[in-house]
Design a protein around this motif. Structure first.
Motif, mmCIF file in Angstrom:
data_model
loop_
_atom_site.group_PDB
_atom_site.id
_atom_site.type_symbol
_atom_site.label_atom_id
_atom_site.label_comp_id
_atom_site.label_asym_id
_atom_site.label_seq_id
_atom_site.Cartn_x
_atom_site.Cartn_y
_atom_site.Cartn_z
ATOM 1 N N ASN A 1 -23.129 20.003 -4.258
ATOM 2 C CA ASN A 1 -22.482 20.690 -3.159
ATOM 3 C C ASN A 1 -23.606 21.928 -2.950
ATOM 4 O O ASN A 1 -23.500 22.385 -1.654
ATOM 5 N N ASN B 1 -15.245 16.005 -7.590
ATOM 6 C CA ASN B 1 -16.304 17.271 -6.800
ATOM 7 C C ASN B 1 -16.898 16.435 -5.282
ATOM 8 O O ASN B 1 -16.615 17.720 -4.817
ATOM 9 N N LYS C 1 -11.901 21.648 -1.054
ATOM 10 C CA LYS C 1 -12.263 22.491 -1.243
ATOM 11 C C LYS C 1 -11.398 23.482 0.108
ATOM 12 O O LYS C 1 -11.405 24.665 -0.298
ATOM 13 N N THR D 1 -23.237 17.349 -9.357
ATOM 14 C CA THR D 1 -21.823 17.901 -9.177
ATOM 15 C C THR D 1 -22.580 19.287 -7.899
ATOM 16 O O THR D 1 -22.092 19.305 -6.635
ATOM 17 N N TYR D 2 -23.185 19.839 -8.881
ATOM 18 C CA TYR D 2 -23.298 21.603 -8.263
ATOM 19 C C TYR D 2 -24.830 21.262 -7.206
ATOM 20 O O TYR D 2 -25.025 21.960 -6.062
ATOM 21 N N THR E 1 -16.678 18.695 -2.073
ATOM 22 C CA THR E 1 -17.714 19.384 -1.929
ATOM 23 C C THR E 1 -16.934 19.293 -0.160
ATOM 24 O O THR E 1 -17.698 19.836 0.865
ATOM 25 N N HIS F 1 -24.828 20.214 0.742
ATOM 26 C CA HIS F 1 -24.009 20.575 1.704
ATOM 27 C C HIS F 1 -24.065 21.634 2.473
ATOM 28 O O HIS F 1 -23.501 21.960 3.106
ATOM 29 N N ASP F 2 -24.088 23.347 1.366
ATOM 30 C CA ASP F 2 -23.605 24.084 1.382
ATOM 31 C C ASP F 2 -25.050 24.927 2.108
ATOM 32 O O ASP F 2 -24.718 26.169 2.531
#
Length: 294
Positions: free
Chosen positions: A69, A131, A139, A65-66, A135, A72-73
């Motif tokens: 994320n 999660n 959030k 999941t990290y 993401t 994506h970011d």
């Protein structure tokens, strides 16, 4: 758009991949082991093996999941003064194709885990789906974002219970939820203080006063529900209630006076008194719940 990758040595890229996995954050997955302690199964080697497998599988799921994320970011992180230097993708140490390759490996290991511990992996899949939703959408939703973080901790506890095939007290679930809400609220508080509303879009919807109220309510709830759990189901743990109270007080001290808390893991590792309190709590729980030999 290119990946903005700087040529790095293989060793730097390996370190970058490790950083992408965020192994320091695996401390959060220790919640998976809570049912092992409270069920009094920690002297049962088979149960310990099942719990450790669930912990390792959850580490794979959380790292996946990290990675999702960070991919994506990545563009947003490249514009961030701190994350542009510390995040492997944003800093250019690791390329997006490399990150995707690592993600495929983790997904493959979780598929293998499905054949070994399908019920545990099902809980992890729910965690990962939650999660991913966090993401891409949740959030940015005030209050929902904090509860999403908190529910992730509840799922950790549930995965540990599923691994051992033991029931979990409703008191434990609600205590975990309140404790996680406390940590998440103080995380938002520190983000507001240290980065203002520029760190996250959702921070525009919060104020320090509001998240302080959330933290106060959550800490009170955690203490009350933990005490009720102890009194109703595990009276031998009454000695641990002051430790929990001290831990809540000390954590807020670390946040307020030492400026930690934006990362709960870093806040924990930064204070020896907090670490010692947790160690004493674990030892006290283990001693109080030790199997009595007939």
């Amino acid at each position: 758009m290119h990946d903005n990758v700087i040529i790095r040595s293989p060793l730097s890229q390996v370190r970058g991949l490790l950083a992408l996995m965020r192994p320091k954050q695996w401390v959060k997955n220790s919640f998976v082991l809570a049912p092992l302690v409270f069920a009094g199964e920690y002297l049962n080697l088979g149960a310990v093996g099942h719990a450790c497998l669930a912990f390792l599988l959850f580490c794979l799921g959380s790292s996946a999941t990290y990675i999702v994320n960070d991919i994506h970011d990545v563009d947003q992180d490249r514009r961030h003064p701190k994350k542009s230097k510390t995040r492997p993708l944003a800093s250019g140490i690791v390329s997006i194709p490399m990150a995707l390759g690592l993600l495929v490996v983790f997904y493959g290991l979780l598929v293998w885990g499905w054949f070994v511990a399908p019920k545990v992996v099902l809980v992890i899949a729910a965690y990962m789906a939650l999660n991913v939703a966090y993401t891409f959408a949740l959030k940015n939703q005030p209050v929902v974002d904090i509860f999403t973080i908190a529910i992730s901790f509840v799922l950790r506890v549930y995965a540990g219970a599923v691994a051992l095939a033991v029931p979990v007290s409703g008191w434990m679930f609600v205590t975990t939820l309140c404790l996680a809400l406390y940590l998440a609220a103080l995380k938002r508080r520190q983000e507001l203080i240290q980065s203002g509303t520029e760190g996250r879009k959702v921070l525009e919807q919060y104020s320090v006063s509001l998240v302080n109220h959330y933290a106060e309510m959550s800490a009170t709830g955690a203490l009350i529900f933990y005490s009720m759990f102890v009194m109703s189901t595990k009276p031998q743990l009454v000695v641990t209630v002051p430790l929990v109270l001290f831990g809540l007080f000390r954590y807020w001290y670390v946040v307020e006076e030492m400026g930690e808390g934006e990362s709960p893991t870093d806040a924990l590792l930064a204070d020896w008194q907090l670490l010692l309190t947790i160690v004493i709590w674990v030892v006290a729980c283990g001693w109080a719940l030790r199997p009595v030999q007939g």
